[in-house]
Write an enzyme that holds these catalytic residues in place. Sequence first.
Site: not given
Ligand SMILES: [Zn+2]
Length: 301
Positions: A14, A211, A242, A251
């Site tokens: 991520d 997040h 993202c 995050n």
């Molecule tokens: Zn994520």
Amino acid sequence: MGERVFVREVGLRDGLQLVKRMLPADRKLEWCRSAVEAGVPEIEVTSFVPAKVVPQFADAEEVAKGALALGGNFTAAALVPNSKGAERALALGLPKINYVLSASEEHNLANVRRTTDESIKDFANIVALRNSSAAGRTRLAGGIATAFGCTIQGVVSEKRVVEIAARLAELGADEIIVADTVGYAHPNQVRRIFKAILRAVAPLPVAAHFHDTYGMGLANVREAVRLGVRTVDAATGGLGGCPFAPGAAGNVATEDVVYMLHGLGFETGIDLDGIRAATRFCRDELGVVPTSRVFAAMAKA
Ligand SMILES: [Zn+2]
């Protein structure tokens, strides 16, 4: 000793998708090693997406193989968005695959160019692939992105999110991941959605992925844990984002989550100093500023 909460590191997946600086595979594995040494029980080490979509993961095979060779007491997992990705992960014998689709139709179309229902159907293919795989029993998580709202579509139906979770469970998921991909969730919404999903998919474990766009990340983790969630995703230093969710922040930070959980009397098996070392590594290697408050506070202390 307190009850265990599994804090999983997702920074290598991520956190890296938005970072401009390409991190070579050996450096990714160094980061992975420092997280393992800190006691992280599960790490999402890469993503099996086409290299032209996210060039940062062109080395997915190399990183996954390297992670499997690291040894240590941790589970190496990878994200896959479709059955092609699952085939690649299964070929390597990864012990855990995190499949992800979006509850938001528009996010799903932008992300994987198909409808949410088509993605649900593909999960059935992946379960079949897993069941016939020579690799043995790879654990398969069904992840629901944009479960609390979407930057493209706006509101996402809570009823739809719960339906998708129930469907993934029915199709054979070993775990359900509920993700606030863009960081819109607030604790009341977390309570409603997690309560309904925990009930709908019991006894399957349900993981929380938040997040921190609006600064609600830790409050949301707290609420999920209060409801009985015992698996929480987090990223070293608070990295993340993202590519198809503009404006989304990173995050929740691993060290912040660990600090809070320890304070609440839970056990994570994770050493805070070890995670700080991993965050320092990321800061120096990636040239990003960690958003973790615990990291900043401990640096001053
Ligand atoms: Zn994520």
